[in-house]
Design a protein around this motif. Structure first.
Motif, mmCIF file in Angstrom:
data_model
loop_
_atom_site.group_PDB
_atom_site.id
_atom_site.type_symbol
_atom_site.label_atom_id
_atom_site.label_comp_id
_atom_site.label_asym_id
_atom_site.label_seq_id
_atom_site.Cartn_x
_atom_site.Cartn_y
_atom_site.Cartn_z
ATOM 1 N N VAL A 30 0.816 -1.210 0.000
ATOM 2 C CA VAL A 30 0.000 0.000 0.000
ATOM 3 C C VAL A 30 0.854 1.267 0.000
ATOM 4 N N GLU A 31 2.140 1.107 0.179
ATOM 5 C CA GLU A 31 3.073 2.237 0.120
ATOM 6 C C GLU A 31 3.807 2.196 -1.214
ATOM 7 N N ARG A 32 3.826 3.313 -1.887
ATOM 8 C CA ARG A 32 4.464 3.381 -3.209
ATOM 9 C C ARG A 32 5.928 2.971 -3.162
ATOM 10 N N GLU A 33 6.631 3.427 -2.162
ATOM 11 C CA GLU A 33 8.064 3.149 -2.060
ATOM 12 C C GLU A 33 8.352 1.646 -1.977
ATOM 13 N N ALA A 34 7.430 0.882 -1.427
ATOM 14 C CA ALA A 34 7.613 -0.574 -1.316
ATOM 15 C C ALA A 34 7.636 -1.248 -2.678
ATOM 16 N N LEU A 35 7.086 -0.590 -3.695
ATOM 17 C CA LEU A 35 7.044 -1.153 -5.048
ATOM 18 C C LEU A 35 8.351 -0.923 -5.817
ATOM 19 N N LYS A 36 9.165 -0.030 -5.338
ATOM 20 C CA LYS A 36 10.358 0.426 -6.067
ATOM 21 C C LYS A 36 11.229 -0.693 -6.631
ATOM 22 N N PRO A 37 11.616 -1.694 -5.863
ATOM 23 C CA PRO A 37 12.550 -2.691 -6.405
ATOM 24 C C PRO A 37 11.958 -3.625 -7.457
ATOM 25 N N TYR A 38 10.639 -3.580 -7.657
ATOM 26 C CA TYR A 38 9.993 -4.571 -8.517
ATOM 27 C C TYR A 38 9.556 -4.034 -9.877
ATOM 28 N N LEU A 39 9.834 -2.780 -10.167
ATOM 29 C CA LEU A 39 9.439 -2.179 -11.437
ATOM 30 C C LEU A 39 10.008 -2.966 -12.615
ATOM 31 N N LEU A 40 9.141 -3.347 -13.511
ATOM 32 C CA LEU A 40 9.477 -4.062 -14.755
ATOM 33 C C LEU A 40 10.233 -5.373 -14.518
ATOM 34 N N GLU A 41 10.085 -5.911 -13.322
ATOM 35 C CA GLU A 41 10.765 -7.156 -12.958
ATOM 36 C C GLU A 41 10.412 -8.311 -13.893
ATOM 37 N N ASP A 42 9.172 -8.369 -14.362
ATOM 38 C CA ASP A 42 8.740 -9.477 -15.218
ATOM 39 C C ASP A 42 8.769 -9.134 -16.710
ATOM 40 N N LEU A 43 9.272 -7.971 -17.073
ATOM 41 C CA LEU A 43 9.352 -7.600 -18.491
ATOM 42 C C LEU A 43 10.482 -8.384 -19.146
ATOM 43 N N ARG A 44 10.158 -9.073 -20.214
ATOM 44 C CA ARG A 44 11.145 -9.864 -20.942
ATOM 45 C C ARG A 44 11.476 -9.182 -22.259
ATOM 46 N N LEU A 45 12.630 -8.560 -22.291
ATOM 47 C CA LEU A 45 13.194 -7.978 -23.509
ATOM 48 C C LEU A 45 14.637 -8.439 -23.594
ATOM 49 N N GLU A 46 15.063 -8.813 -24.757
ATOM 50 C CA GLU A 46 16.428 -9.308 -24.919
ATOM 51 C C GLU A 46 17.434 -8.274 -24.411
ATOM 52 N N GLY A 47 18.288 -8.715 -23.512
ATOM 53 C CA GLY A 47 19.344 -7.867 -22.980
ATOM 54 C C GLY A 47 18.895 -6.874 -21.915
ATOM 55 N N PHE A 48 17.632 -6.906 -21.527
ATOM 56 C CA PHE A 48 17.114 -5.939 -20.557
ATOM 57 C C PHE A 48 17.166 -6.503 -19.144
ATOM 58 N N ASP A 49 17.769 -5.750 -18.251
ATOM 59 C CA ASP A 49 17.811 -6.085 -16.834
ATOM 60 C C ASP A 49 17.342 -4.837 -16.084
ATOM 61 N N PRO A 50 16.151 -4.885 -15.490
ATOM 62 C CA PRO A 50 15.612 -3.676 -14.876
ATOM 63 C C PRO A 50 16.501 -3.091 -13.784
ATOM 64 N N ARG A 51 17.151 -3.918 -13.025
ATOM 65 C CA ARG A 51 18.012 -3.389 -11.949
ATOM 66 C C ARG A 51 19.193 -2.610 -12.523
#
Length: 184
Positions: A30-51
């Motif tokens: 319920v806190e926006r900041e808690a979502l920070k580390p998970y942005l685009l975690e499941d996005l699959r693009l060749e060569g893409f690493d969200p971190r």
């Protein structure tokens, strides 16, 4: 008026959905900041690493139908928590787009041909930035000395939401006088 954006990342795919923006398993937060580390975690693009690839990112440039799927504010919140206040795309899912404006973020829609040209000219180059100046209605995409300026238009309500910082701030300002009248 405000500017939005900064360091930019290109996401070369249509239909990036809200489950990829913020996976459903994190919707209990319920806190926006808690979502920070998970942005685009499941996005699959060749060569893409969200971190790796989102560090310092303040703008995203994507293809068509960005934010499709479930209508959840968490997707816009995850962008905001990561400092991404501008998404430029060839199209947005309607509810996601409104959620961005409600959070005081800019969802900037450009014609697909213009997005294609930006990908050809700037994608893959280091140091690309994208900054939208709401007052002048201009998006500037830059890399080194290479700059493309693109005009855009927003409606008055969209401008008001951005100026206020989102829906809650807009409502507080707009209806403050009504609250005063109702107070004893």
């Amino acid at each position: 008026m405000k500017t939005f954006g900064g360091a930019a990342r290109f996401l070369d795919r249509d239909d990036i959905n809200t489950d990829e923006i913020i996976p459903a398993r994190y919707l209990t937060e319920v806190e926006r900041e808690a979502l920070k580390p998970y942005l685009l975690e499941d996005l699959r693009l060749e060569g893409f690493d969200p971190r790796r690839d989102l560090a310092g990112c303040e703008a995203l440039i994507a293809r068509a139908n960005f934010g499709c799927g479930s209508s959840r504010e968490h997707a816009a919140w995850a962008l905001e928590a990561n400092g991404i206040r501008l998404v430029v795309a060839a199209g947005f899912a309607r509810i996601f787009r409104q959620n961005m404006f409600n959070c005081g973020l800019l969802a900037l829609e450009l014609p697909a041909e213009r997005i294609d040209a930006l990908f050809r000219r700037f994608a893959g180059r280091p140091g690309v930035s994208a900054v939208a100046d709401v007052a002048s209605g201009t998006l500037a995409v830059r890399c080194g000395g290479d700059t493309e300026r693109i005009p855009f238009a927003l409606g008055p309500f969209e401008r008001a939401l951005l100026e206020a910082g989102g829906w809650l701030e807009y409502a507080d300002r707009r209806y403050e006088s009504l609250r005063r009248k109702e107070s004893p």
